[in-house]
Design a protein around this motif. Structure first.
Motif, PDB file in Angstrom:
ATOM      1  N   HIS A 292       0.824  -1.216   0.000  1.00  0.00           N
ATOM      2  CA  HIS A 292       0.000   0.000   0.000  1.00  0.00           C
ATOM      3  C   HIS A 292       0.859   1.267   0.000  1.00  0.00           C
ATOM      4  O   HIS A 292       0.535   2.245  -0.683  1.00  0.00           O
ATOM      5  CB  HIS A 292      -0.931  -0.021   1.218  1.00  0.00           C
ATOM      6  CG  HIS A 292      -1.862   1.145   1.258  1.00  0.00           C
ATOM      7  ND1 HIS A 292      -2.858   1.337   0.322  1.00  0.00           N
ATOM      8  CD2 HIS A 292      -1.931   2.205   2.109  1.00  0.00           C
ATOM      9  CE1 HIS A 292      -3.508   2.448   0.596  1.00  0.00           C
ATOM     10  NE2 HIS A 292      -2.965   2.998   1.679  1.00  0.00           N
ATOM     11  N   LYS A 293       1.975   1.255   0.746  1.00  0.00           N
ATOM     12  CA  LYS A 293       2.842   2.436   0.819  1.00  0.00           C
ATOM     13  C   LYS A 293       3.451   2.733  -0.547  1.00  0.00           C
ATOM     14  O   LYS A 293       3.445   3.889  -0.997  1.00  0.00           O
ATOM     15  CB  LYS A 293       3.942   2.213   1.848  1.00  0.00           C
ATOM     16  CG  LYS A 293       4.877   3.387   1.975  1.00  0.00           C
ATOM     17  CD  LYS A 293       5.982   3.120   2.966  1.00  0.00           C
ATOM     18  CE  LYS A 293       6.917   4.328   2.990  1.00  0.00           C
ATOM     19  NZ  LYS A 293       8.163   4.049   3.648  1.00  0.00           N
TER      20      LYS A 293
ATOM     21  N   TRP B  11       3.605   5.909  -5.723  1.00  0.00           N
ATOM     22  CA  TRP B  11       3.464   6.007  -7.178  1.00  0.00           C
ATOM     23  C   TRP B  11       2.288   6.893  -7.552  1.00  0.00           C
ATOM     24  O   TRP B  11       2.374   7.701  -8.468  1.00  0.00           O
ATOM     25  CB  TRP B  11       3.303   4.627  -7.828  1.00  0.00           C
ATOM     26  CG  TRP B  11       4.588   3.874  -7.921  1.00  0.00           C
ATOM     27  CD1 TRP B  11       4.889   2.675  -7.350  1.00  0.00           C
ATOM     28  CD2 TRP B  11       5.768   4.264  -8.627  1.00  0.00           C
ATOM     29  NE1 TRP B  11       6.172   2.312  -7.661  1.00  0.00           N
ATOM     30  CE2 TRP B  11       6.728   3.260  -8.441  1.00  0.00           C
ATOM     31  CE3 TRP B  11       6.099   5.370  -9.395  1.00  0.00           C
ATOM     32  CZ2 TRP B  11       8.004   3.329  -8.997  1.00  0.00           C
ATOM     33  CZ3 TRP B  11       7.369   5.439  -9.953  1.00  0.00           C
ATOM     34  CH2 TRP B  11       8.300   4.435  -9.749  1.00  0.00           C
ATOM     35  N   ARG B  12       1.187   6.743  -6.825  1.00  0.00           N
ATOM     36  CA  ARG B  12       0.010   7.571  -7.100  1.00  0.00           C
ATOM     37  C   ARG B  12       0.352   9.052  -6.916  1.00  0.00           C
ATOM     38  O   ARG B  12      -0.003   9.888  -7.740  1.00  0.00           O
ATOM     39  CB  ARG B  12      -1.157   7.157  -6.198  1.00  0.00           C
ATOM     40  CG  ARG B  12      -2.461   7.873  -6.519  1.00  0.00           C
ATOM     41  CD  ARG B  12      -3.605   7.336  -5.668  1.00  0.00           C
ATOM     42  NE  ARG B  12      -3.793   5.905  -5.809  1.00  0.00           N
ATOM     43  CZ  ARG B  12      -4.422   5.309  -6.830  1.00  0.00           C
ATOM     44  NH1 ARG B  12      -4.935   6.050  -7.794  1.00  0.00           N
ATOM     45  NH2 ARG B  12      -4.548   4.005  -6.856  1.00  0.00           N
ATOM     46  N   ALA B  13       1.067   9.376  -5.833  1.00  0.00           N
ATOM     47  CA  ALA B  13       1.456  10.763  -5.567  1.00  0.00           C
ATOM     48  C   ALA B  13       2.381  11.280  -6.672  1.00  0.00           C
ATOM     49  O   ALA B  13       2.240  12.435  -7.119  1.00  0.00           O
ATOM     50  CB  ALA B  13       2.137  10.869  -4.208  1.00  0.00           C
TER      51      ALA B  13
ATOM     52  N   LEU C  66      -2.857   1.316 -11.723  1.00  0.00           N
ATOM     53  CA  LEU C  66      -2.680   1.257 -10.268  1.00  0.00           C
ATOM     54  C   LEU C  66      -3.958   0.750  -9.604  1.00  0.00           C
ATOM     55  O   LEU C  66      -3.911  -0.112  -8.720  1.00  0.00           O
ATOM     56  CB  LEU C  66      -2.339   2.646  -9.718  1.00  0.00           C
ATOM     57  CG  LEU C  66      -0.895   2.965  -9.449  1.00  0.00           C
ATOM     58  CD1 LEU C  66      -0.734   4.419  -9.038  1.00  0.00           C
ATOM     59  CD2 LEU C  66      -0.292   2.058  -8.421  1.00  0.00           C
ATOM     60  N   ASP C  67      -5.094   1.294 -10.030  1.00  0.00           N
ATOM     61  CA  ASP C  67      -6.382   0.890  -9.460  1.00  0.00           C
ATOM     62  C   ASP C  67      -6.678  -0.585  -9.721  1.00  0.00           C
ATOM     63  O   ASP C  67      -7.303  -1.250  -8.894  1.00  0.00           O
ATOM     64  CB  ASP C  67      -7.514   1.746 -10.030  1.00  0.00           C
ATOM     65  CG  ASP C  67      -7.433   3.199  -9.573  1.00  0.00           C
ATOM     66  OD1 ASP C  67      -6.778   3.463  -8.538  1.00  0.00           O
ATOM     67  OD2 ASP C  67      -8.016   4.058 -10.255  1.00  0.00           O
TER      68      ASP C  67
ATOM     69  N   PRO D 252       6.752   6.985 -15.143  1.00  0.00           N
ATOM     70  CA  PRO D 252       5.773   6.163 -14.433  1.00  0.00           C
ATOM     71  C   PRO D 252       4.643   5.650 -15.327  1.00  0.00           C
ATOM     72  O   PRO D 252       3.886   4.781 -14.937  1.00  0.00           O
ATOM     73  CB  PRO D 252       5.240   7.072 -13.331  1.00  0.00           C
ATOM     74  CG  PRO D 252       5.595   8.444 -13.730  1.00  0.00           C
ATOM     75  CD  PRO D 252       6.777   8.353 -14.637  1.00  0.00           C
ATOM     76  N   ALA D 253       4.563   6.166 -16.551  1.00  0.00           N
ATOM     77  CA  ALA D 253       3.526   5.705 -17.479  1.00  0.00           C
ATOM     78  C   ALA D 253       4.032   4.565 -18.361  1.00  0.00           C
ATOM     79  O   ALA D 253       3.297   4.099 -19.231  1.00  0.00           O
ATOM     80  CB  ALA D 253       3.052   6.869 -18.343  1.00  0.00           C
TER      81      ALA D 253
END
Length: 112
Positions: free
Chosen positions: A3-4, A9-11, A77-78, A101-102
């Motif tokens: 989760h961390k 990555w989301r941030a 990610l989702d 990241p893409a």
């Protein structure tokens, strides 16, 4: 992916999307219609302005493409598929993802 790591990555992706939005705001003036006022602007100056406008539009199109790639990364990610190569299914190296990241393919598959 824990989760961390997923949150990090989301941030990162959201920060890049926000940067693209800021760049869009700065680039709007460059994409504005060039006025045909021969008295205020000479022919060569107008040609320069048209060229600058074309470059600003091309840059805006590249930002749109990058935005779509980053939004697709958020969707991965989702779905729990982020960080895995779409061709071979192996993990994409973290260094590659830090640069882009893409990225959807590992170095081996991307190099063909």
């Amino acid at each position: 992916m824990d989760h961390k790591t997923e949150s990090e990555w989301r941030a990162t992706i959201l920060a890049r999307l926000k940067a693209l939005d800021s760049e869009d705001e700065l680039g709007r003036a460059g994409q504005a219609t060039v006025e045909l006022d021969q008295q205020a602007v000479g022919r060569l100056s107008r040609m320069d302005a048209l060229q600058n406008q074309a470059m600003a539009r091309a840059t805006g199109a590249r930002r749109q493409t990058e935005r779509a790639r980053l939004q697709a990364a958020l969707a991965r990610l989702d779905e729990g598929e982020f960080g895995y190569c779409e061709d071979c299914g192996e993990e994409i190296a973290p260094g590659r993802l830090r640069l882009d990241p893409a990225a959807t393919r590992c170095v081996s598959c991307a190099s063909g």
